[in-house]
Design an enzyme around this catalytic site. Structure first.
Site, short mmCIF file in Angstrom:
data_model
loop_
_atom_site.label_atom_id
_atom_site.label_comp_id
_atom_site.label_asym_id
_atom_site.label_seq_id
_atom_site.Cartn_x
_atom_site.Cartn_y
_atom_site.Cartn_z
N THR A 269 -8.66 2.65 1.25
CA THR A 269 -8.27 1.83 2.40
C THR A 269 -8.66 2.42 3.76
O THR A 269 -8.81 1.69 4.73
CB THR A 269 -6.75 1.64 2.41
N HIS A 270 -8.76 3.74 3.81
CA HIS A 270 -9.01 4.40 5.10
C HIS A 270 -10.49 4.41 5.49
O HIS A 270 -10.83 4.59 6.65
CB HIS A 270 -8.52 5.84 5.07
N TYR B 18 -0.59 8.54 -2.10
CA TYR B 18 -0.56 8.38 -3.56
C TYR B 18 -1.76 9.10 -4.19
O TYR B 18 -1.72 9.46 -5.35
CB TYR B 18 -0.66 6.90 -3.95
N GLY B 19 -2.81 9.24 -3.40
CA GLY B 19 -4.10 9.70 -3.93
C GLY B 19 -4.12 11.10 -4.51
O GLY B 19 -5.05 11.48 -5.22
N CYS C 75 -4.31 -1.07 -2.11
CA CYS C 75 -4.47 0.38 -2.17
C CYS C 75 -5.30 0.67 -3.40
O CYS C 75 -4.93 0.29 -4.52
CB CYS C 75 -3.09 1.03 -2.28
N ASN C 76 -6.43 1.33 -3.20
CA ASN C 76 -7.33 1.60 -4.33
C ASN C 76 -6.66 2.50 -5.37
O ASN C 76 -6.86 2.31 -6.57
CB ASN C 76 -8.61 2.26 -3.82
N THR C 77 -5.90 3.46 -4.89
CA THR C 77 -5.24 4.40 -5.81
C THR C 77 -4.22 3.67 -6.67
O THR C 77 -4.17 3.85 -7.89
CB THR C 77 -4.56 5.52 -4.99
N ASP D 129 0.87 -1.19 0.00
CA ASP D 129 0.00 0.00 0.00
C ASP D 129 0.90 1.23 0.00
O ASP D 129 2.10 1.14 0.25
CB ASP D 129 -0.88 -0.02 1.26
N SER D 130 0.30 2.39 -0.22
CA SER D 130 1.05 3.64 -0.17
C SER D 130 1.57 3.94 1.24
O SER D 130 2.46 4.76 1.40
CB SER D 130 0.13 4.78 -0.63
N1 DGL Z 1 -4.32 3.78 0.21
C1 DGL Z 1 -4.95 4.86 -0.53
C2 DGL Z 1 -6.20 4.33 -1.24
O1 DGL Z 1 -6.76 3.30 -0.90
C3 DGL Z 1 -5.28 6.04 0.36
C4 DGL Z 1 -4.07 6.80 0.84
C5 DGL Z 1 -3.30 7.48 -0.28
O2 DGL Z 1 -3.81 8.42 -0.90
O3 DGL Z 1 -2.19 7.04 -0.53
O4 DGL Z 1 -6.65 4.96 -2.16
#
Ligand code: DGL
Length: 272
Positions: free
Chosen positions: A190-191, A44-45, A75-77, A12-13
């Site tokens: 993720t948050h 990352y977002g 991580c969705n991003t 993940d980021s």
């Molecule tokens: N993990 C990122 C997501 O799920 C959120 C945090 C980020 O922006 O890196 O999109």
């Protein structure tokens, strides 16, 4: 080490991917897990697609040094921006993500075919959720909304019910989605599982709220099972690596894991 005993490589980021690890541990407690959080480059977002791809390929390169049987883009991003690049480069290892499992679940559960997705700017701009949801349900109408205030607020500990700031911010983001009549809402970050209770309260009982972290773990289990790769160990191992600030990661981990990490945290320089 047999194929089944190999590690699931999760990245993940930063720290948010721990909500995915939490769900993996809940569904598959016997799995060995290696986690990498790119805490030096989080978030990352807010970044460009090109930059996210570069980070993601370094993250996976690091994980590939270990004995891994699967890669999980937790991580969705990262999943939205770089899934195809990872699959292209690591065609010998199965790659799992968060976007497809959550999209599939939403496409299956919606009745009125109106699905809301909340996520980071980069995820929303990528259009990955719309594309994936429609691949499962071509008639679905997808309404996506970037919620850039949520990641920093959650990381500052503002996620508890009764916290007026987060409740107000969520009400402002979610009210227009509710008014558009969606019956399903994907938490595409993720948050956001940490905000589940407040979100379900605001959306009301007619809206099904889907956590991409839980959906990812369910789909991963199915995938490993199909490939005959589920671990049969009675004791499993977890190792965590971060690119910056291991102490801070460890301090905040409990919030995202809801439990002890169950393994050591080490800071690494992945460029080495
Ligand atoms: N993990 C990122 C997501 O799920 C959120 C945090 C980020 O922006 O890196 O999109």
């Amino acid at each position: 080490m047999t194929e089944k005993e190999k590690f699931i490589g999760v990245f993940d980021s930063g720290i948010g991917g721990l909500t995915v690890v939490k769900s993996i541990v809940e569904t598959m407690p016997n799995e060995n897990i290696i986690y990498f959080g790119d805490t030096a480059h989080v978030p990352y977002g807010t970044r460009s697609k090109e930059q996210i791809i570069e980070y993601v390929l370094s993250d996976v390169k690091f994980l590939s040094r270990f004995n891994i049987k699967a890669i999980v883009i937790a991580c969705n991003t990262a999943d939205s921006a770089a899934r195809d690049k990872v699959e292209e480069k690591y065609s010998n290892i199965p790659v799992y993500g968060v976007v497809s499992p959550a999209s599939k679940k939403a496409a299956e559960l919606t009745k009125n075919k109106k699905i809301g997705v909340i996520a980071t700017n980069a995820t929303v701009n990528s259009g990955a959720y719309e594309k994936t949801i429609r691949s499962f349900n071509p008639n679905a109408q997808v309404i996506s909304l970037a919620c850039p205030l949520l990641v920093p607020l959650v990381e500052e500990g503002r996620f508890k019910k009764g916290d007026q700031v987060i409740e107000e911010v969520l009400r402002e983001y979610l009210t227009p989605l509710k008014e558009q009549g969606i019956d399903t809402l994907v938490l595409g970050c993720t948050h956001y599982p940490l905000l589940y209770d407040i979100i379900t309260e605001i959306m009301g009982t007619k809206v099904t709220v889907i956590s991409s972290s839980i959906a990812a773990a369910e789909e991963l289990k199915k995938g490993l099972d199909e490939r005959n790769l589920l671990s049969e160990l009675s004791q499993s191992e977890r190792k965590y690596f971060v690119s910056d600030n291991a102490e801070d990661f460890e301090k905040h981990a409990l919030i995202f894991m809801g439990n002890a990490l169950g393994g050591t945290v080490e800071q690494v320089d992945i460029e080495e």
